[in-house]
Structures are given as C-alpha cells and as structure tokens.
Design a protein around this motif. Sequence first.
Motif, PDB file in Angstrom:
ATOM      1  N   ALA B 415       0.833  -1.209   0.000  1.00 13.34           N
ATOM      2  CA  ALA B 415       0.000   0.000   0.000  1.00 13.34           C
ATOM      3  C   ALA B 415       0.864   1.255   0.000  1.00 13.34           C
ATOM      4  O   ALA B 415       0.566   2.229  -0.702  1.00 13.34           O
ATOM      5  CB  ALA B 415      -0.939  -0.007   1.196  1.00 13.34           C
ATOM      6  N   ASP B 416       1.959   1.239   0.758  1.00 13.93           N
ATOM      7  CA  ASP B 416       2.852   2.398   0.810  1.00 13.93           C
ATOM      8  C   ASP B 416       3.605   2.559  -0.507  1.00 13.93           C
ATOM      9  O   ASP B 416       3.812   3.674  -0.987  1.00 13.93           O
ATOM     10  CB  ASP B 416       3.853   2.255   1.965  1.00 13.93           C
ATOM     11  CG  ASP B 416       3.191   2.471   3.319  1.00 13.93           C
ATOM     12  OD1 ASP B 416       2.230   3.248   3.372  1.00 13.93           O
ATOM     13  OD2 ASP B 416       3.630   1.845   4.299  1.00 13.93           O
ATOM     14  N   VAL B 417       4.012   1.422  -1.085  1.00 18.14           N
ATOM     15  CA  VAL B 417       4.717   1.469  -2.372  1.00 18.14           C
ATOM     16  C   VAL B 417       3.784   2.037  -3.438  1.00 18.14           C
ATOM     17  O   VAL B 417       4.170   2.899  -4.237  1.00 18.14           O
ATOM     18  CB  VAL B 417       5.214   0.060  -2.766  1.00 18.14           C
ATOM     19  CG1 VAL B 417       5.761   0.053  -4.183  1.00 18.14           C
ATOM     20  CG2 VAL B 417       6.281  -0.414  -1.784  1.00 18.14           C
ATOM     21  N   THR B 418       2.525   1.572  -3.433  1.00 22.46           N
ATOM     22  CA  THR B 418       1.540   2.081  -4.383  1.00 22.46           C
ATOM     23  C   THR B 418       1.346   3.582  -4.217  1.00 22.46           C
ATOM     24  O   THR B 418       1.228   4.312  -5.206  1.00 22.46           O
ATOM     25  CB  THR B 418       0.197   1.354  -4.174  1.00 22.46           C
ATOM     26  OG1 THR B 418       0.425  -0.032  -4.335  1.00 22.46           O
ATOM     27  CG2 THR B 418      -0.846   1.814  -5.170  1.00 22.46           C
ATOM     28  N   ALA B 419       1.329   4.045  -2.972  1.00 24.39           N
ATOM     29  CA  ALA B 419       1.113   5.474  -2.717  1.00 24.39           C
ATOM     30  C   ALA B 419       2.234   6.320  -3.315  1.00 24.39           C
ATOM     31  O   ALA B 419       2.022   7.477  -3.666  1.00 24.39           O
ATOM     32  CB  ALA B 419       1.000   5.726  -1.222  1.00 24.39           C
ATOM     33  N   LEU B 438      11.667   8.531 -12.272  1.00 26.87           N
ATOM     34  CA  LEU B 438      11.302   7.317 -11.552  1.00 26.87           C
ATOM     35  C   LEU B 438      12.430   6.852 -10.641  1.00 26.87           C
ATOM     36  O   LEU B 438      12.203   6.095  -9.699  1.00 26.87           O
ATOM     37  CB  LEU B 438      10.924   6.216 -12.548  1.00 26.87           C
ATOM     38  CG  LEU B 438       9.641   6.524 -13.344  1.00 26.87           C
ATOM     39  CD1 LEU B 438       9.455   5.534 -14.477  1.00 26.87           C
ATOM     40  CD2 LEU B 438       8.426   6.506 -12.417  1.00 26.87           C
ATOM     41  N   ALA B 439      13.657   7.314 -10.919  1.00 22.75           N
ATOM     42  CA  ALA B 439      14.780   6.979 -10.039  1.00 22.75           C
ATOM     43  C   ALA B 439      14.536   7.534  -8.637  1.00 22.75           C
ATOM     44  O   ALA B 439      14.823   6.882  -7.633  1.00 22.75           O
ATOM     45  CB  ALA B 439      16.079   7.521 -10.617  1.00 22.75           C
ATOM     46  N   LYS B 440      13.963   8.732  -8.571  1.00 25.61           N
ATOM     47  CA  LYS B 440      13.671   9.328  -7.270  1.00 25.61           C
ATOM     48  C   LYS B 440      12.548   8.559  -6.563  1.00 25.61           C
ATOM     49  O   LYS B 440      12.633   8.263  -5.370  1.00 25.61           O
ATOM     50  CB  LYS B 440      13.260  10.795  -7.437  1.00 25.61           C
ATOM     51  CG  LYS B 440      13.253  11.536  -6.116  1.00 25.61           C
ATOM     52  CD  LYS B 440      12.361  12.775  -6.105  1.00 25.61           C
ATOM     53  CE  LYS B 440      11.994  13.170  -4.704  1.00 25.61           C
ATOM     54  NZ  LYS B 440      10.938  12.331  -4.122  1.00 25.61           N
ATOM     55  N   ALA B 441      11.519   8.211  -7.334  1.00 27.94           N
ATOM     56  CA  ALA B 441      10.426   7.414  -6.762  1.00 27.94           C
ATOM     57  C   ALA B 441      10.974   6.096  -6.230  1.00 27.94           C
ATOM     58  O   ALA B 441      10.571   5.619  -5.167  1.00 27.94           O
ATOM     59  CB  ALA B 441       9.347   7.175  -7.811  1.00 27.94           C
ATOM     60  N   ASN B 442      11.916   5.523  -7.001  1.00 26.07           N
ATOM     61  CA  ASN B 442      12.509   4.263  -6.579  1.00 26.07           C
ATOM     62  C   ASN B 442      13.236   4.407  -5.238  1.00 26.07           C
ATOM     63  O   ASN B 442      13.130   3.541  -4.362  1.00 26.07           O
ATOM     64  CB  ASN B 442      13.480   3.775  -7.655  1.00 26.07           C
ATOM     65  CG  ASN B 442      13.913   2.352  -7.427  1.00 26.07           C
ATOM     66  OD1 ASN B 442      13.069   1.475  -7.311  1.00 26.07           O
ATOM     67  ND2 ASN B 442      15.213   2.131  -7.321  1.00 26.07           N
ATOM     68  N   ASN B 443      13.923   5.533  -5.064  1.00 26.86           N
ATOM     69  CA  ASN B 443      14.578   5.781  -3.775  1.00 26.86           C
ATOM     70  C   ASN B 443      13.557   5.858  -2.652  1.00 26.86           C
ATOM     71  O   ASN B 443      13.766   5.317  -1.566  1.00 26.86           O
ATOM     72  CB  ASN B 443      15.359   7.103  -3.815  1.00 26.86           C
ATOM     73  CG  ASN B 443      16.631   6.966  -4.626  1.00 26.86           C
ATOM     74  OD1 ASN B 443      17.089   5.855  -4.869  1.00 26.86           O
ATOM     75  ND2 ASN B 443      17.176   8.097  -5.051  1.00 26.86           N
ATOM     76  N   LYS B 447      13.318   3.435   0.532  1.00 26.00           N
ATOM     77  CA  LYS B 447      13.350   3.972   1.891  1.00 26.00           C
ATOM     78  C   LYS B 447      12.240   3.352   2.736  1.00 26.00           C
ATOM     79  O   LYS B 447      12.456   2.988   3.885  1.00 26.00           O
ATOM     80  CB  LYS B 447      13.187   5.504   1.848  1.00 26.00           C
ATOM     81  CG  LYS B 447      14.462   6.236   2.285  1.00 26.00           C
ATOM     82  CD  LYS B 447      14.225   7.742   2.293  1.00 26.00           C
ATOM     83  CE  LYS B 447      14.874   8.425   1.113  1.00 26.00           C
ATOM     84  NZ  LYS B 447      14.423   9.789   0.885  1.00 26.00           N
ATOM     85  N   ILE B 448      11.053   3.215   2.131  1.00 25.85           N
ATOM     86  CA  ILE B 448       9.920   2.603   2.834  1.00 25.85           C
ATOM     87  C   ILE B 448      10.284   1.178   3.247  1.00 25.85           C
ATOM     88  O   ILE B 448      10.054   0.764   4.383  1.00 25.85           O
ATOM     89  CB  ILE B 448       8.666   2.577   1.932  1.00 25.85           C
ATOM     90  CG1 ILE B 448       8.166   4.003   1.684  1.00 25.85           C
ATOM     91  CG2 ILE B 448       7.567   1.726   2.555  1.00 25.85           C
ATOM     92  CD1 ILE B 448       7.095   4.087   0.612  1.00 25.85           C
ATOM     93  N   LEU B 449      10.885   0.435   2.294  1.00 17.84           N
ATOM     94  CA  LEU B 449      11.246  -0.950   2.591  1.00 17.84           C
ATOM     95  C   LEU B 449      12.298  -1.014   3.698  1.00 17.84           C
ATOM     96  O   LEU B 449      12.240  -1.869   4.569  1.00 17.84           O
ATOM     97  CB  LEU B 449      11.778  -1.648   1.339  1.00 17.84           C
ATOM     98  CG  LEU B 449      10.820  -1.772   0.175  1.00 17.84           C
ATOM     99  CD1 LEU B 449      11.355  -2.763  -0.842  1.00 17.84           C
ATOM    100  CD2 LEU B 449       9.452  -2.238   0.635  1.00 17.84           C
ATOM    101  N   ALA B 450      13.255  -0.064   3.653  1.00 25.39           N
ATOM    102  CA  ALA B 450      14.325  -0.080   4.647  1.00 25.39           C
ATOM    103  C   ALA B 450      13.776   0.202   6.042  1.00 25.39           C
ATOM    104  O   ALA B 450      14.168  -0.444   7.012  1.00 25.39           O
ATOM    105  CB  ALA B 450      15.389   0.955   4.264  1.00 25.39           C
TER     106      ALA B 450
END
Lengths: 282, 453
Positions: B415-419, B438-443, B447-450
């Motif tokens: 859900a957070d990744v989708t957001a 998208l590189a920034k979005a990927n960061n 960060k959310i995963l970390a």
Amino acid sequence: MAMIFIAPATVGFVVFYIWPTLRGAYLSFTEYSLLSAPKFNGLANYDRMIHDSFFWNALGVTVEYVVINIGLQTVLAVGIAMLMYRLTKSITVRAIILAPYLVANVVVALVWYWMLDVQVGVVNTFLGWVGIDPIAFFGDSHWAIPTVAGINVWRHMGYTALLVFAGLQMIPSYVYEAAEVDGSTEWKTFWRITLPLLRPVLVMVLVVTMIGSFQIFDTVAVTTQGGPINATRVIYYYIYERAFTRFDFGYASAMALVLFAILAVVSLVQLRLLRARESDLA
Amino acid sequence: MNSLISRRNLLKAGIAALAVPSLAACNNGAAARGPGEVIYWLWDSAQLPMYTECAKVFHEQNPQYTLTIEQYGWNDYWSKLVTGFISETAPDVFTGHSSKYPLFADKGQVLPIDEYVAKDNVDLSIYQKGLADRWIGADGKRYGLPKDWDTEVYFYNSAFTEAAGISTDQLNSMTWNPQDGGTFEQIIRRLTVDSKGRRGDQSGFDKENVKVYGLGYADAGGGDGQTSWSWYAASNGWKYSQGEPWGTKFFYGDPKFTDTIGWWRGLITKGLMPTYAQAKSGVDVTTSFGAGKYGMTPNGSWMLGTYGQLKQVKTKLARLPIGPVEKRMSMMNGLADTIWAGTKRRDASWAWVKFLGSQTAQDIVAKAGVVFPAVAASMPAAKAAFAKSGWDVTPFLEPVEAGDVFPYPANPNAADVTAVMTPAMESVMSFEAAPSSLAKANNDVNKILAVNS
C-alpha cells in the motif's frame, strides 16, 4: 423529567461524537496500525505532517475545491432564491429545484463521471456540436477539481437556494414598500435591502455549507480517487487512504484533528466577521 | 375482554420473539454459529454460483460442516475484511490476493497452514508450476492453497484488424523493442485511424484528431503495471526487485525500465494512444473498447467475461509480443483461499480450504468457464468451457506452459509502495515528469522498505 427527554439525544451525542472525537485525539499521539495495539509516540505524527508534501498538497487542493464550490454555489443559490421569490411561489418549481439534492451523492458522481467521459460521454458530444474540442474533465489535472466542485454545486445549489429562500421570506414586506415609494431600482433594492437583511441566514448557510464542503470525499472516492497524479487528493480522501488502505491510523487521526481545528477557526472567523448574531432589522 | 388480554399477550410474545434473534445478531454471529458452520467470503460475483455449488458438494462429503458464502465487491471487500479483523468478526475463510495478503500475514491475521498441509499430505504438485509457492510468505510460512491463476494478452477488435489488413498470424507473431517498438508498434500504427479515415501509417495522418486509437490503456500501472506495461519491461530483461517475489530493493530507476516507459508514453506523442487525461476521464478502458474507440487493449484473463459481454464489437485474443530477451513474458498471478488467524473453527476452515484446493472443487470451477483453475488437471475442462463461449484461450496458457512468467511484486508494504508509485507513474504518463524521475520514486520506495524491514 427534562433529563429523560434529552437523554436519548445526549447518549447518541456522547457515544457517536464525543467519545470518537476524544479517542481520535488520543490516537493522534500514537502509532496505530489498526491490527496491533496503539503505541504512544508523542508529537511524532504532527512532526511528520509538517514535512509531508502530500498533506500540504491535500490542504491546497481542498481549499481550491472549497473556494470554487462555495463561491459558485452561494451566488447561484441566492440567484435562484431571488428568482423564486420574485417570480414564482410554485411548490412544483421548489420541488424540481430540490430534486438533485435527493439523489445520492455517489449516484450523482457516477452519472456525471460517465456523462463527462472524453470519448463516449454525452457532454463532450454536445461540445463537439458547438465546435469545442473534447475536454477530459476528470482526467486533466487542471479540470479535475473544478469538475468535482461543479458537480457538487449542481447537487447542492437547490437545497441551499431553499434555505436562502426561507431567509428571504423573513424580510418584512414594508421595507420593500418603502423602497418602492422612494423610487429604488430592483438592483439597488437587492444590494441595499435584501442582502443586508439576509445576512444572518447567509452566515448560517455559509458556515454549514463550508464545513460540508471541506469534508468533500464521496465524489472523489467514486471518480478520480485522488488522481490524476495528486490533483484531487483532498484532505478527507488522504486521511481515508492513510487510515484504511495504509493502516496508518495514528497519522490519519492527527490529520483529522488538524482539519477539525481548521474548521473550528474558519467557522469562528466567519461568525465574527459577518456579525451573525445581529440583524440590521433591529 | 378476554380476547383483548390474549391479544395483548400475543403482542408481548411477538415482541419477545423479535428481541431474541436481534440480541443474538448483536453477538456478531460467532457465538450463535455452530462449530462446523464456516463463513466464506469472495469478491467476484461471477464466481458465486460455482462456489455455492462447491459448498453443496463439500457439505455432502462432510455433513458435519456447512458453509455460508458472502460476496462483496472488490473495494467493500477489503475494507470490510479489515474492520472484520479489528472487531474480530472476519470470515473464517476468505479469498486472498497477492497485493493484500502479505500485509495481513505480516500483521498476524492469516493462519499459516504448513502443519495442516504436512498432516494431510496435501499434494502441492497438482497445481500449475510455481503457483503454490506464491503463497509462501516473506517469513517462509505457507498462507494459502491456490485456487486460480491469470496472465495477460491483447484483446483486439477483429473487425478493425481485418479492415486494416492485419492477419491473425501477424498479430500472433508480434515483436517489440524499446527503440522502435518492433512490428507491434507497426500494427498499432496501422490500427490507428484519424477523424478523416487516414491510418497512422498513411501520409497526412492527423494525430491531433484520432477517432480510433491503436492501443488503449487503463491507467499508468502504479508499481506493478500488471495490465499496462509489465510484459514490455519483463521482456526487456527488467526485474521489479532484488529477490522475487519478496523484493528487498526495487529497480524502478533501472534504464531497462525507464526506456520501456519512455517508449510506452511515446505512443501518446505519436497519436497511437490517448493522452493520460483522456484515458482517465471517465468510463474504463473496456467500455471504451466496447464502444469501438480502440484497436486493441491489453488485459488479464479474469476480464474474459467482461469482454464477452461487449456486444458491439467482436473481440479476439492475440499473444503478447516477443521482446529483446527473445521470448514473450507475462505476469502470472493468482488467488488463494486463506484462513483468518482469529477463527474459532480452524479444522472446519482447513477442511474447506483443502476441498477448494482439490481437483473435485476446481473441476466445478473450471466447467463454469470464468477463471483458469489452479489444478493443472482441471485445465482442459476450463479450456473447453471457454471455447464454448467463443474464446480460444491459448495465448493465456502458452507463457505458463513455456515457463515464461514472472510473479506479481508481492510486498507487505504494497500500500505504501503504491502510494509512491501511482502518482509517480501518472506524472510520467501525463508528461509532467521525465521517465528518469522514476529513479527518485525508486529511492522513496526503497526507503519505505528499509524503514519497515
């Protein structure tokens, strides 16, 4: 005896309003994922809010919505009420004007969503006949909020007009007779007599509709769901997303509490500035 | 007088009778139900008849258990389920989805079934290859038995392809690459028609006034792109994350991905696909396809029923294109039946899950011709059922048989990744940001995963 009579309303108020508000206020100081117990985290949620660009975007979008929605709706409602007051007293007309308000919000939103589609919607077909290129009302980020606001103006203006109409009927006819004797024009009478005497009712209508307007949710939820990009991610929708799809209930509560404070301040300012308690009739 | 008293007593009895069931109903039904009464939820109304049939057979085989099946639409389903978890009134067994169950498992709401599977010697090899393992969570525990699966293909308007002189063979041997789009883009260009009837590959084509777009799309795809861009990216050699399906680090900034998206949104500039604003302006992509606005639209196998109901157009299926990795790649996702961890009826719930995962139940599902059953041996029945409604579903099956499939990017933080990814992809598709953003979005995603790992 009096206690018995107010008890049912009081119980409802405490159970469904006071208690959830207090609990919401408490949860705003916690980290709460809904599925595990809340953990107190002090002001962390509020600190996050200050740095959350989505929150500020949501506030901005909501204010844009409220300005368009309330501005347009109030002007149209006063206009319709004046027309009803001056031209007809027909019950049928009043019923027709109220009709959009009787349709459920979600239904109104969905029907407009289909009608405004860029490829197959009937509205764009009409626009094509008069030589206007199709407009992606919901899909274009500049159009999305005005479109949502417009739909809700369409639904609510009749109801608001009826409230204003009731206010108009409270203005004594002798002031109009006096104006006529003094040779005032219709336009002047409206600005100098009708509007000032309507002020207490207008303030009430403004406060109530504005609080409702800040709480815009259902139209967005069934149409754009916050998009395109973040163009319609209004504060209520963002709170809902945080709470129920991202299980970030503590943070959502904090935002809800901030919205509560904003609404309280806005309402107070309105009441103050527009002197709601006094009538110019006295 | 006598009759009056008796009438009053009748009234009292009536009120009492009314009060009893309503009190029982307050008790969330849990206590009122017997130990063998299982509540089962699903969201697809088209599958309700099959599952009602399954419940009947299940009850005949296991008279000690009875089923109550409840169906709610997709959106209501998930919010009701979550409130059910909180108020401890969730259904004993419910249909799970790859995008949702990891979070529920993470929060301890889904029952691991490893012990039951071991105890009953459940044969997991009867399922389509790889399906059963999708339901092993990030923690290594098994959370469900697969019930069906889905892949993606192109649904095309055969009247349009015939008018364009494109043969079935051409449609089924399309190639694609992120530079010039391969024969796929040529076909899309040929299928696009402007308001004066000129095709996309003819001189004078007016890309500002397009009547029929060659390719339709539902949305920007968010973080998974399941029905929008996933097969292009995968056949370009891209992977969602390190460690599939349980990503620890995502690769949305990888040039293999951003090139793919750059090519995809380029179709908008070329007038072969509607702008993002138009695509999102009202009715969904399938309805617009049904109104003859698109030459082809990609979609998943679960949409066969919906496309079948489009009466104004004749719809056929085409394979996905062969990409730079020299094969066709499709996402393969599926549903499973999962047990709520808070259920008081574990054995009964397991019996039902096991039954739904058996060939007996999946044959019933297969014969209805709505979804593809997870049990491989039930597949011919499903194929026959789809053929009866006019669908040759081979394009869906081929990547599975060839093993050229990749899983849905499952994640407890979905859900957070989708957001993050939904607005990021929407910005790119509406040309408010470059694909390199998208590189920034990927960061942000990483960060959310970390934070949550």
